[in-house]
Structures are given as structure tokens and as C-alpha cells.
Design a protein around this motif. Structure first.
Motif, PDB file in Angstrom:
ATOM      1  N   GLU A 141      -9.634   1.554  -0.289  1.00 59.49           N
ATOM      2  CA  GLU A 141      -9.465   0.196  -0.793  1.00 59.49           C
ATOM      3  C   GLU A 141      -8.249   0.068  -1.703  1.00 59.49           C
ATOM      4  N   TRP A 142      -7.474   1.151  -1.836  1.00 57.37           N
ATOM      5  CA  TRP A 142      -6.283   1.087  -2.676  1.00 57.37           C
ATOM      6  C   TRP A 142      -5.285   0.076  -2.122  1.00 57.37           C
ATOM      7  N   THR A 143      -4.759  -0.767  -2.994  1.00 59.06           N
ATOM      8  CA  THR A 143      -3.717  -1.735  -2.647  1.00 59.06           C
ATOM      9  C   THR A 143      -2.546  -1.489  -3.585  1.00 59.06           C
ATOM     10  N   ASP A 144      -1.338  -1.348  -3.019  1.00 57.85           N
ATOM     11  CA  ASP A 144      -0.167  -0.950  -3.808  1.00 57.85           C
ATOM     12  C   ASP A 144       0.070  -1.883  -4.996  1.00 57.85           C
ATOM     13  N   ARG A 145       0.477  -1.278  -6.118  1.00 51.75           N
ATOM     14  CA  ARG A 145       0.857  -2.009  -7.316  1.00 51.75           C
ATOM     15  C   ARG A 145       2.351  -1.836  -7.544  1.00 51.75           C
ATOM     16  N   ALA A 146       2.952  -2.762  -8.296  1.00 50.02           N
ATOM     17  CA  ALA A 146       4.405  -2.757  -8.501  1.00 50.02           C
ATOM     18  C   ALA A 146       4.893  -1.457  -9.141  1.00 50.02           C
ATOM     19  N   GLN A 147       4.064  -0.852 -10.013  1.00 52.59           N
ATOM     20  CA  GLN A 147       4.507   0.326 -10.773  1.00 52.59           C
ATOM     21  C   GLN A 147       4.329   1.635 -10.006  1.00 52.59           C
ATOM     22  N   TRP A 148       3.682   1.599  -8.860  1.00 44.72           N
ATOM     23  CA  TRP A 148       3.277   2.814  -8.163  1.00 44.72           C
ATOM     24  C   TRP A 148       4.465   3.738  -7.851  1.00 44.72           C
TER      25      TRP A 148
END
Length: 395
Positions: A14-21
Motif C-alpha cells: 500500500e506504499w504510495t510515493d512521497r515527495a521526499q522519498w
């Protein structure tokens, strides 16, 4: 006791990319030492990101990074329950007596010789020497969740007995997470850490999150975004609800609040705290003062008693980073994520009865304060956010 609401804090797919990744990965895989801290309100995804970092390097065995995760709060993380480089309890927050146990587990994972034969007072120094002398191409990644929220004495023990010796390694990244007031660090590496602020996300993220979850409510992404304000935890809880209703939203808000509070609330119960937070959520910009809110929170109680009970609630909320003092506004402000969700939840009430009651109680408070202190009531009335979020209310 708080309501018992169970949910899985991390589900890998369920991980959805974040801007800081991407930037965080680059820092971890660089050759130099780094200390990074993820900050943000309750529910913005700090724990989820730390666990996904851990999962990422568990899967990327050829990356040259050895990861170790330490969860300071209790929660269930079945994905990692039998993992040797993962410390977390589903039953209890990390206690003082656990600090040496965590240190032993890290040393065992790193293959430090003869560690368990040492006296406790010599273990940190021994680990530091071993790491300083070890030549390895692999980089060490230490992930610690909820470091701001733990008791000062425990955090200081973690800093001095675990983190300080680990920094003897020339190839290490430490990633911490926390919400609320920044602690007073002993070591300069933590005072000068690079801060990443996690914020609620936008509509695109909400839709992608629902798609990853295979939620039945993908077509309702705009509604879920409006209700949640893009808070990832609330999005996930609503996305898994049997129905998209005010009751489901209420349960999600309970999770948002109750996991931030201690199990035992001396002299208070959860219903009382929840009602107080609802009332505080209606202040414009969240700014309020104790003198004002004592009469507002407890309108039918005498002044000494309402101040005592208000002080109890304020202390609990301050200690658990749900409320904080804002120097610029000169008042107490409620956690913005929780304030938004409660405002939206109150809007969904068919007859606006609760909001109307809160409005009348605030107007009575303003009238009393205006008489007692000879102040202009209009300014006090304008502090409430009814112009913004409470419409069509009969006064």
C-alpha cells in the motif's frame, strides 16, 4: 480507558510515493554520515515511511545497506514480527530496561564479538570502538520511530547508549521520526540534523493511495480528500471502511486521536477529551487561551473547578503534541490535521446541533469575559471559525 481500535500500521503493497522519498534514499546511500529527522503531525505517514525504508532495504540485499528498525511506541507490525533486525512491541512502549536489550540486539545483528559477556556500563563504549575499527563496504541504517514522543529520560538513554556509539561508524545514516516539540539533544549531530517536514498530501496522492489499497471508494477520492485533508492515515482508514459514512469518519478520527494519548487518563475519560478537542477545533487558526477556554469547555462549572479540569485537558494535549503554544499568535493551537478532520466531521451532522451548541457556549463565554474584563466582544467572537466552516446554523 480508550476505545480499542485495531488497524495495521504498515502494509507493504500500500506504499504510495512521497515527495521526499528519492532525496532520503540518496542521503542513505551516500558514503558519509547523516542524521535525518522526519517531522510532521499525527497521521501524516512518518511511521509508514520509516517502515517502508526498512522494507526497501530488506528487499534490496545487494544495496550495501544494513538496516535496523526500532519502534518506541507499541503497535502491531506483523510484516516484521520475526525479523532479527526489528525491535518493536505490540503491547508496550519501549521502557528504560529495554535500552540495553536493544543495544544487544543491534550488536548481535552487526556481529560484534563477545558483546553479551560485557557489563552493561561497558557495552556502549565497546560497540563504539568496534565500529570505528571495522572496515566494511556496507553502510548501516538505523531507523527510530517516535523519538520526540518518548519520555525525556528514555530518549536521553537512547541517544547516549545507542545512537552515540553507533555514530562511531564512518558509514551510517540515522533516520528518526517525531511530532511535537523538538527535544534538547546532547550531541551536535542531532542538533544539526537535516529535517524533512511531512505534510498532508493532495488529491493525486489520495487517489493513488486508494488504488494501491484496491479500495471500493476510488471513485470517491475527491470526497475522501475533502474529509481527510490529505492525511494519509485517515485516507487509509476510510479506504478500508465497510461504508463511507459519518460514523466511519468518526472512527477514523478516534484512531487519529486515541493513538496519540496514554492508556490511562488520570481524572479524565476519552469522551471528555474528545469533546474538548471538538470544541477547540472551531477556533480560527486554532489560537485560544486557557482563561477563555476554561469557561467554554466547562460552561456549567464554577471558575476554580473549570480551570482545574481545563488544565488537565490542556496538559494531556500538550504532553502528547496534540496542542502547542504558538508564540506568534499568542495562544494555544490544536494539531492542524486533527482540527481539519473534526471540522469536516462536524459539518456532516444533518441538523448542525453539536456545532450550534458549541457556538452558543462560546457566545456565552464571550459575554462573560466581556463583562468581567471590559473587552470588546466582537473581537472574541471573530476568533471562532464559524464564518469559514459553520454554515446555515440557527443561533
Amino acid at each position: 480507558m480508550l476505545p480499542d481500535i485495531k488497524y495495521r500500521i504498515y502494509v507493504p503493497n500500500e506504499w504510495t510515493d512521497r515527495a521526499q522519498w528519492g532525496e532520503i534514499l540518496q542521503k542513505i546511500e551516500a558514503m558519509s554520515r547523516h542524521v535525518l529527522i522526519l517531522e510532521g503531525d499525527r497521521g501524516v505517514g512518518k511511521t509508514f515511511m520509516l517502515m517502508h525504508l526498512f522494507e526497501h532495504y530488506q528487499q534490496q540485499r545487494d544495496s550495501g545497506v544494513k538496516a535496523f528498525f526500532i519502534g518506541l511506541d507499541r503497535y502491531e507490525a506483523p510484516s516484521f514480527s520475526n525479523t532479527g533486525n526489528f525491535w518493536q512491541s505490540p503491547d508496550n512502549n519501549l521502557q528504560m530496561e529495554d535500552v540495553n536489550k536493544v543495544l544487544e540486539k543491534i550488536a548481535d545483528y552487526l556481529g560484534v564479538p563477545d558483546f553479551k559477556t560485557l557489563d552493561d556500563e561497558n557495552k556502549s563504549e565497546y560497540l563504539a570502538k568496534q565500529l570505528a575499527q571495522t572496515q566494511s563496504d556496507r553502510r548501516l541504517l538505523i531507523l527510530i520511530d517516535s523519538i520526540y514522543e518518548c519520555a525525556d529520560n528514555i530518549r536521553q538513554q537512547i541517544e547516549q547508549n545507542i545512537l552515540k556509539p553507533l555514530l562511531s561508524s564512518p558509514k551510517i545514516t540515522i533516520v528518526l521520526s517525531g511530532r511535537g516539540r523538538r527535544p534538547v539533544w546532547i550531541n551536535p549531530e542531532f542538533r544539526n540534523a537535516e529535517i524533512f517536514q511531512l505534510q498532508p498530501e493532495g488529491l493525486t496522492f489520495v487517489r493513488q493511495q486508494l488504488e494501491k489499497m484496491r479500495s471500493r471508494y476510488i471513485s470517491e477520492a475527491e470526497k475522501i480528500y475533502d474529509w481527510s485533508g490529505g492525511c494519509p492515515l485517515v485516507v487509509r482508514l476510510l479506504g478500508k471502511s465497510p461504508e463511507l459514512s459519518r460514523d466511519a469518519f468518526n472512527k477514523a478520527i478516534d484512531v487519529l486521536i486515541k493513538d496519540s494519548l496514554p492508556d490511562e487518563l488520570e481524572g479524565l475519560d476519552y469522551t471528555e477529551i474528545r469533546r474538548g478537542i471538538e470544541k477547540l477545533s472551531l477556533f480560527k487558526n486554532g489560537a485560544c487561551r486557557e482563561l477563555e477556554i476554561a469557561r467554554y469547555l466547562y460552561p456549567g462549572i464554577s471558575v476554580p473547578e473549570n480551570r482545574r479540569k481545563t488544565r488537565q485537558i490542556v496538559n494531556v494535549l500538550l504532553e502528547n503534541a496534540l496542542l502547542q503554544w504558538d508564540e506568534r499568535l499568542g495562544g494555544l493551537i490544536l494539531n492542524k490535521t486533527i482540527a481539519h478532520n473534526l471540522q469536516k466531521w462536524l459539518e456532516l451532522e444533518d441538523d448542525h446541533k453539536t456545532r450550534s451548541t458549541y457556538r452558543k457556549e462560546w457566545e456565552q463565554t464571550v459575554e462573560q469575559l466581556a463583562k468581567q474584563y471590559a473587552v470588546e466582544p466582537r473581537g472574541l467572537l471573530d476568533r471562532m471559525s464559524y464564518n469559514d466552516i459553520v454554515t446555515n446554523v440557527t443561533h
